[in-house]
Design an enzyme around this catalytic site. Sequence first.
Site, mmCIF file in Angstrom:
data_model
loop_
_atom_site.group_PDB
_atom_site.id
_atom_site.type_symbol
_atom_site.label_atom_id
_atom_site.label_comp_id
_atom_site.label_asym_id
_atom_site.label_seq_id
_atom_site.Cartn_x
_atom_site.Cartn_y
_atom_site.Cartn_z
ATOM 1 N N THR A 140 4.859 -2.480 -2.225
ATOM 2 C CA THR A 140 6.270 -2.612 -1.874
ATOM 3 C C THR A 140 6.411 -2.853 -0.370
ATOM 4 O OG1 THR A 140 6.487 -0.217 -1.608
ATOM 5 C CG2 THR A 140 6.988 -1.138 -3.778
ATOM 6 N N PRO A 141 7.603 -3.189 0.121
ATOM 7 C CA PRO A 141 7.771 -3.605 1.522
ATOM 8 C C PRO A 141 7.326 -2.599 2.571
ATOM 9 C CG PRO A 141 9.663 -4.283 0.235
ATOM 10 C CD PRO A 141 8.834 -3.428 -0.666
ATOM 11 N N THR A 142 7.244 -1.307 2.250
ATOM 12 C CA THR A 142 6.844 -0.317 3.249
ATOM 13 C C THR A 142 5.334 -0.109 3.316
ATOM 14 O OG1 THR A 142 7.091 1.486 1.652
ATOM 15 C CG2 THR A 142 9.019 0.931 3.003
ATOM 16 N N LYS A 143 4.569 -0.831 2.505
ATOM 17 C CA LYS A 143 3.131 -0.622 2.441
ATOM 18 C C LYS A 143 2.374 -1.607 3.342
ATOM 19 C CE LYS A 143 3.844 2.584 -0.609
ATOM 20 N NZ LYS A 143 5.285 2.426 -0.871
ATOM 21 N N THR A 144 1.056 -1.397 3.453
ATOM 22 C CA THR A 144 0.260 -2.244 4.349
ATOM 23 C C THR A 144 -0.008 -3.625 3.767
ATOM 24 O OG1 THR A 144 -1.714 -1.184 3.430
ATOM 25 C CG2 THR A 144 -0.883 -0.323 5.504
#
Length: 236
Positions: A140-144
């Site tokens: 998801t967008p908050t991951k690396t």
Amino acid sequence: MAKEYAEDPRMHVVAVSSVTIGLTITLEALGITGEVLVPSFTFCASANAIVQAGATSVFVDSCPETYNISVSDLEKKITKQTEAILAVHVFGVPADCLALEKIAKGNNIKLIFDAAHGMGSTLNNVKMGRFGDAEVFSTTPTKTLVTGEGGLVFTRDAALAQRLRIYREYGNPGDCTYIGTNGRLNEISCLMGIASFDLLPEHLRLRQAAAKAYAEKLTSIPGIHLQQIPALLNKS
């Protein structure tokens, strides 16, 4: 140990629509319907996946230093009804994978990792994804590593990988043999993920720099305690 895992050519990766779907169908594909040990400190999706798969969550204490599942308390919670361990790499700090693998093997139970935050993390220079029966990452967008929405299931079990591909496709290998779901990762997300691979080293560098800056500013403030990263763990 690093050589044993790093040179293993049998890795399989199955793309799914979310880490929650990945965890759920992994439990289903492994036939888990009994008790699953899961840490008390985790996002609700870890326990949700267990219930959605038709199994029972049994909560285990977490270590106050690393926030990860307590190996000592986990051993106390194993019963004849225990069929699996679902450990979590909290905030990218890997759980004690080697100890958990030993316990799982000794008790003939499955070991799955909620590796939502684990992409790029390493244990003794071995990247996350190679431990247990399966590790499930979030993209998801908050991951690396980012695909917009989605997840990746890593496993060395070819038969499990094949079942996962069927379960994510409505459980339909051509004759609707299984009960599955629509858990595929769409093509646009896949393209985004391919592009994101090139950015992964820089994303990891920036996160490490930010973590270091926070630690330097916060450690001297009374009453604030930061998550500990054990010496055997490192971030690549």
